[in-house]
Design an enzyme around this catalytic site. Structure first.
Site, short mmCIF file in Angstrom:
data_model
loop_
_atom_site.label_atom_id
_atom_site.label_comp_id
_atom_site.label_asym_id
_atom_site.label_seq_id
_atom_site.Cartn_x
_atom_site.Cartn_y
_atom_site.Cartn_z
N HIS A 216 0.81 -1.22 0.00
CA HIS A 216 0.00 0.00 0.00
C HIS A 216 0.84 1.27 0.00
O HIS A 216 1.94 1.31 0.56
CB HIS A 216 -1.02 0.00 1.14
CG HIS A 216 -0.45 -0.01 2.53
ND1 HIS A 216 -0.15 1.13 3.23
CD2 HIS A 216 -0.14 -1.04 3.36
CE1 HIS A 216 0.31 0.82 4.43
NE2 HIS A 216 0.33 -0.49 4.54
N ASP B 268 -0.24 4.43 1.08
CA ASP B 268 -0.48 5.42 2.15
C ASP B 268 0.29 5.05 3.41
O ASP B 268 0.67 3.90 3.62
CB ASP B 268 -1.97 5.53 2.46
CG ASP B 268 -2.57 4.23 2.99
OD1 ASP B 268 -2.27 3.16 2.40
OD2 ASP B 268 -3.31 4.27 3.99
N ASP C 279 6.43 1.07 6.31
CA ASP C 279 5.06 0.54 6.21
C ASP C 279 4.28 1.48 5.31
O ASP C 279 3.74 2.46 5.78
CB ASP C 279 4.45 0.45 7.62
CG ASP C 279 3.01 -0.02 7.62
OD1 ASP C 279 2.53 -0.45 6.56
OD2 ASP C 279 2.37 0.07 8.67
N GLU D 167 -5.00 2.02 2.88
CA GLU D 167 -5.02 0.76 3.64
C GLU D 167 -5.19 1.04 5.12
O GLU D 167 -5.91 0.34 5.84
CB GLU D 167 -3.72 -0.02 3.38
CG GLU D 167 -3.70 -1.44 3.93
CD GLU D 167 -3.22 -1.55 5.36
OE1 GLU D 167 -3.38 -2.63 5.95
OE2 GLU D 167 -2.68 -0.56 5.91
N GLU D 168 -4.50 2.09 5.57
CA GLU D 168 -4.43 2.36 7.01
C GLU D 168 -5.76 2.81 7.62
O GLU D 168 -5.91 2.81 8.83
CB GLU D 168 -3.37 3.44 7.28
CG GLU D 168 -1.96 3.06 6.85
CD GLU D 168 -1.31 2.03 7.78
OE1 GLU D 168 -1.97 1.56 8.71
OE2 GLU D 168 -0.13 1.71 7.54
N ASP E 183 3.40 -6.67 3.63
CA ASP E 183 2.90 -5.67 4.58
C ASP E 183 2.80 -6.19 6.01
O ASP E 183 1.86 -5.86 6.71
CB ASP E 183 1.53 -5.16 4.10
CG ASP E 183 1.07 -3.95 4.88
OD1 ASP E 183 1.91 -3.27 5.50
OD2 ASP E 183 -0.15 -3.68 4.88
N HIS F 226 4.13 2.61 12.75
CA HIS F 226 3.15 3.56 13.29
C HIS F 226 3.72 4.35 14.47
O HIS F 226 2.98 4.86 15.30
CB HIS F 226 1.82 2.88 13.70
CG HIS F 226 1.11 2.22 12.54
ND1 HIS F 226 -0.18 1.77 12.61
CD2 HIS F 226 1.52 1.96 11.29
CE1 HIS F 226 -0.54 1.24 11.44
NE2 HIS F 226 0.50 1.34 10.63
ZN LIG Z 1 0.91 -1.49 6.33
#
Ligand SMILES: [Zn+2]
Length: 369
Positions: free
Chosen positions: A75, A77, A105, A138-139, A162, A343
């Site tokens: 992904h 984003d 990520d 995705e997030e 991922d 994150h």
């Molecule tokens: Zn991810």
């Protein structure tokens, strides 16, 4: 086999591009150009338009008629803060300067896929028909994957780059989940003068809560009430209470049964007390389970052996684009790409792990050729 410097440079370029969910335009243009340079047929779908974003999923196809078809997915984003990412290379790792996330990520996954295809082409290696999808949003709920027309491409096997953890990790099981607010509507009354005219919503909730299953229900299933909000004043019978509820299970059937039973108990008790019940609990994406005998795992294990990484298959609590693909009936395996502390502003990735992952993708492609 892969070109380490080239991949790292490409990753760093991408890490510098700001691409929060639904604002992936710059990333989309960047990867579009790269896939075109690889000689792929590239299109952008309408996912962005549909979800209110400024870019759609970027899809590239490298034909090889008569061969099996693989879908490679990552992904575009990232979570926040992702503005002005300043990647730093230090002691074999890549990290941010501490003011933002790194965005490994999932830009590490994107750079792995691009590098693997470059390697296949440069070395004239035989390969399956390759479809690449770089998804949006995705997030914030797998929105790109939900809108991606996977039926149109009908891949035999899908690999989603991922997962945190070392290369060699394969996510074979994720839970089904549900969450939402349950509201009990009683009746207000003066608590000192005429409490008998009221219906205390909290009392009703308390009765119901003692009769439903909460916490660890069995080895596969959990549920929780995490937030309770209600009441207006100490001298008013509580007219309304909202319970925030969630449940998870590796079994879809067990989750359905639990939700139905919880709903039944609350309705019954509310009726008994003359209260009303509004159930806002809804199911999220489906979980999945890949059996050990699945061919996709066999391919992955063989590729791991070639790269000499340990193959570790395991369940996870979270979701990824794989959940959507599996739900739509296409076997998809999310794999570990070495990203760590995702994150957070401490996010980092080891260069060695990036190299292993890209080589792993090359081996998967060779395996499916
Ligand atoms: Zn991810």
């Amino acid at each position: 086999m892969i070109n380490r410097e080239r991949m790292i440079n490409n990753f760093i370029e991408m890490a510098r591009i700001s691409s929060p969910s639904l604002k992936e335009r710059e990333m989309a243009d960047y990867v579009k150009k790269q896939l075109q340079d690889l000689g792929m047929e590239v299109i952008e779908d309408g996912a962005g338009e549909k979800e209110g974003g400024n870019a759609g999923n970027i899809i590239g196809v490298l034909r090889n008629p008569g061969k099996k078809r693989i879908l490679l997915s990552a992904h575009m984003d990232t979570v926040l803060p992702c503005d002005k990412v300043n990647p730093i290379i230090e002691n074999g790792i890549i990290k941010s300067d501490g003011t933002t996330i790194l965005g490994g990520d999932d830009k590490a996954g994107i750079s792995n896929i691009i590098e693997a295809i470059k390697t296949i082409k440069e070395n004239n290696l035989d390969h399956p028909e390759i479809v690449v999808v770089f998804s949006i949003a995705e997030e914030i709920g797998l929105l790109g994957a939900k809108n991606f027309d996977i039926e149109k491409y009908s891949p035999d096997y899908t690999f989603v780059l991922d997962s945190s953890g070392k290369p060699g990790i394969g996510i074979i099981q994720t839970p089904f989940s549900a969450k939402g607010k349950m509201k009990i509507i009683g009746k207000p009354a003066h608590a000192g003068i005429a409490p008998e005219n009221g219906i205390n919503a909290l009392t009703v909730a308390a009765h119901a809560i003692t009769k439903i299953k909460l916490g660890r229900i069995d080895s596969e299933t959990t549920s929780n009430i995490g937030v309770v909000r209600g009441g207006e004043a100490v001298n008013i019978v509580m007219p309304e209470v909202i319970l925030q509820y969630e449940a998870r299970s590796f079994s879809g059937e067990k989750l359905d049964n639990l939700l139905a039973e919880t709903d039944r108990v609350f309705r019954e008790i509310c009726k008994e007390f003359g209260a009303e019940f509004e159930n806002g609990v809804t199911k999220g994406y489906s979980g999945y389970k890949l059996e050990d005998s699945e061919e996709i795992l066999n391919i992955f294990k063989k590729a791991c052996a070639q790269v000499e990484v340990e193959c570790v298959t395991k369940p996870t609590g979270g979701g990824s684009d794989s959940n959507i693909y599996n739900e739509k009936g296409y076997k998809a395996l999310t794999i570990g790409i070495g990203m760590t502390k995702v994150h957070t502003k401490e996010e980092y990735i080891e260069i060695e792990d990036m190299v292993k992952t890209a080589n792993l993708v090359v081996e998967i492609l060779k395996e499916m050729a």
